[in-house]
Design an enzyme around this catalytic site. Structure first.
Site, short mmCIF file in Angstrom:
data_model
loop_
_atom_site.label_atom_id
_atom_site.label_comp_id
_atom_site.label_asym_id
_atom_site.label_seq_id
_atom_site.Cartn_x
_atom_site.Cartn_y
_atom_site.Cartn_z
CB CYS A 4 -88.57 10.46 22.81
SG CYS A 4 -90.07 11.30 22.25
CG HIS A 38 -87.31 14.90 20.56
ND1 HIS A 38 -88.02 13.83 21.03
CD2 HIS A 38 -88.09 15.50 19.64
CE1 HIS A 38 -89.18 13.76 20.41
NE2 HIS A 38 -89.25 14.77 19.57
#
Lengths: 483, 483
Positions: free
Chosen positions: B39, B102
């Site tokens: 990710c 993130h």
């Protein structure tokens, strides 16, 4: 052809614009099955509406074996079976089969003795090697007589993969449809082409046209042909009066991959097995003006349903003197209903598995023997699910392996035997299986005896062509079915 | 989410009517990739247009490891990187991120310091277990300050899977779009939801709505939300002026199957791997009136292309002072052109594989270690391709394993090293790889150092909520990346 071979079913090259359009104009069936993981039994089931174990298209020579109709098989479709075209005749239908018959090649099994009015195609599959010595080349028939043989008069170039058979079969279909439209007669056309069966072939125009290699070329040609057939129906103005269904007779043969093998999508294993990859099929119903465009159905369907559904369309009742396994799909197709019914997965006369709703219970598991597997014959290449894709016949009749095909379409995670879900579901499934087994009356097995004398040595018409071969002396033996 | 998770990509439950319709109104990309099988690096690549090995989102702690931004990671997106929203600002765009950032959670990495004007969401992933002792619960930010924490103020019921986060994120999106339309300002919305990441959740209305279990419920909710966003654009009359792209940041996490894992269709393995299942993604472009409806593209695409393509749409040039890996996809999207470009598959700073045209060459293979595998961590459940899905890092740099992804999308049949095809193709690929390696200037690796002191103990705004936690003493260590 496998479930994953069409763009509409997620084939990553997406090279089937005509079938995808057929789906977008008609109804896509996502949970549609064959009646057997092998060709002949599946086709016999389609035309009789009955499981192969009932109509005789199975063997008892060894436990849980797939059998078909190679040239030396003695059996074929019994006279006692009522085929779809025999019944449609009563409603005035003209019936034609184009392509592979595969329900027996001896005179009594001829399609024109079983309800078809016309035939153009072959009694057996086109694969070889055939040499006219040990194995005669397969004849191609027009109606009662052969008009040549594969590889001799109907060329298949095994080196380049070139053959124009699909084009010939397409032309036959278009001509037949035109004739029926002109004479205003209702018709049933069983377009049973075999271009995706190894050795895979395509005509020159399609060779090299696919990202997927020769197999993809064959799929493209089939796709193109079906597009032409549908357009022909539209051009003749009979599309709103013609029900068309597309499907296949078993999952993709992964042993022929990567050069000649298709795709079963994310399903487990392929042809010859009772895992989803062996028996779940692409399926599309098309009938403009009747089927809502872009429909998607989760109805559990089976090729046997085409028997009952076709009768229903013709205003006929299925025979009441025998067990019919096919159901009438019209409520699912026209009204979007979901009919509760199980799917049985057989190998020979052994019920290997059953699907009820989203659950599938395996009572027996087997891919193929260690002996075959060690020779490189692999029905599940790259796949290995411990305790599931077994190389010995494993019995699970007391504690079937249970899968939820919604959460786990790939049959990788059997439910825990101790879970409430397992207990509850197996109670339901056990009732279905018990009822099925208690009422099962198997037919006389047709695929037990083989004899080289019964091969296509001298089919009717051979003398006119100078193509009669001398049969050997009769020497009937048990057929050998390795898997 | 994986390639096979949408109906349009062949998911057998076909439960994504909105995304399927988006595809039928727009363009489906069948050969679209992430920049990493994990990710954080993938998202950093999307926003910078650069491979993770360039923008710093990788580790050198051990060979060929996937790394991301857990709470104790010290690094994040470097100030030297130019993010898409920073550049779009120059053309007057208002930029919002909703959902998972993130790209680092320490103050200097805050999205509003990197070009975004608004943020609603979390810096890290919502998974746990978090206990506010060893690991603080992940904060949820509105712009500069936290407004609560997952599991405390933003509930996720791990037992039932219920959480209404996707609904909150949807409402944020609709509101933002309405505001921008009202103020007639161009906008960039990065809708970075994470409902399909384990622990998977869905809101009450969607729980139990899918055949596929909880994972399917989450997919249905995402599908429904995207339908609502697209309809909102249409209702506001700005759909013909708004380019929308749907994709994911890595393949489906098969370790979470069957209850919380998605589908990579027929592709090999999943998240964490450089096989197709780890990096090929569902992708749909939508822009009514501009993109021809029902288009299908085989353009090799990458999330990094969204950087360059978005700049192009805004009339901006990509930065010229650095290597940009993303390409402008508009010629592919608007004119159906095919742009020749390779796809690189990295793990850490190791180029594991490269795709050129339909061919993919593996220079290294690895699924995960025997040690992890023996503990039940399996990135390729039910799949096993001998010599390919290896559990030791296997080097093939002198004789790469070569696959033809058209004939063999499942990476099961490496081409024979001796074949003419192998020789010819590898000559071509070698040039591409050599050029890539020769010009590669890796960025400073950001994911090497971990320190519990940098976790989300006391994010800005915590004092207003009484949610500040006391950080431990700083103790920086090498992060441990097992695969």
């Amino acid at each position: 052809m496998g479930w994953g071979d069409l763009g509409a079913f997620g084939e990553p090259s997406k090279e089937t614009p005509n079938l995808d359009q057929m789906a977008s104009e008609g109804m896509l069936f996502l949970d549609f099955y064959t009646a057997s993981p092998l060709c002949s039994p599946s086709r016999a089931a389609l035309l009789t509406g009955r499981l192969p174990v009932r109509n005789g298209f199975y063997t008892t020579n060894a436990h849980a074996r797939n059998a078909y109709t190679p040239q030396d098989v003695v059996g074929g479709i019994p006279d006692s079976e009522l085929l779809l075209p025999e019944l449609l005749k009563k409603a005035g239908y003209i019936n034609k089969i184009i392509g592979k018959w595969h329900l027996g090649h001896r005179p009594q099994f001829h399609p024109l003795k079983h309800g078809f009015d016309e035939w153009f195609g072959s009694p057996n599959c086109h694969f070889g090697p055939y040499d006219n010595r040990a194995l005669p080349n397969i004849p191609v028939y027009r109606d009662w007589e052969m008009i040549g043989r594969y590889y001799e008069d109907f060329k298949i170039d095994l080196k380049t993969g070139e053959a124009n058979l699909t084009q010939i079969y397409l032309q036959e279909a278009l001509d037949f449809i035109s004739r029926q439209q002109a004479s205003q007669q209702p018709f049933f056309l069983y377009w049973a082409i075999d271009a995706t069966h190894a050795p895979v072939y395509a005509s020159k125009h399609f060779l090299g046209s696919s990202q997927r290699g020769l197999y993809g070329d064959a799929v493209r040609e089939i796709d193109d042909s079906i597009g032409k057939i549908l357009k022909h129906l539209q051009k003749l103005g009979i599309s709103e009066n013609t029900f068309v269904f597309f499907t296949s007779d078993n999952g993709a043969a992964l042993i022929s991959a990567p050069k000649q093998g298709g795709s079963n999508g994310r399903f487990l294993c392929g042809k010859q097995t009772t895992f989803e990859g062996g028996m779940r099929e692409p399926a599309i119903a098309w009938w403009p003006g009747h089927i809502p465009a872009g429909g998607v159905s989760h109805q559990l369907g089976n090729v046997m349903d085409l028997f009952t559904t076709s009768l229903s369309l013709a205003g006929l009742q299925p025979p009441s003197d025998r067990q019919i396994d096919g159901i009438d799909l019209l409520p699912a197709i026209l009204q979007g209903k979901l009919i509760d019914r199980p799917i049985f997965y057989y190998r020979g006369n052994e019920m290997m598995a059953v699907r009820v709703g989203l659950y599938k219970a395996h009572y027996w598991t087997w891919s193929n023997s260690w002996e075959e597997y060690s020779k490189g014959i692999d029905f599940c290449p790259g796949q290995n699910v411990s305790g599931v894709t077994t190389h010995t016949q494993e019995e699970h009749t007391t504690l079937p392996l249970l899968f939820h095909l919604g959460r786990d379409p790939g049959e990788k995670y059997p439910l825990s035997f101790a879970s409430d879900e397992y207990q509850g579901v197996m109670e339901r499934i056990s009732v279905v299986v018990q009822q099925h087994k208690e009422t099962m009356v198997p037919g006389e097995p047709q695929l037990n005896v083989c004899d080289k004398a019964v091969m296509n040595w001298s089919p009717p018409g051979c003398e006119k062509l100078g193509k009669c071969l001398k049969p050997p002396k009769s020497d009937p033996k048990k057929c050998f079915w390795p898997h």
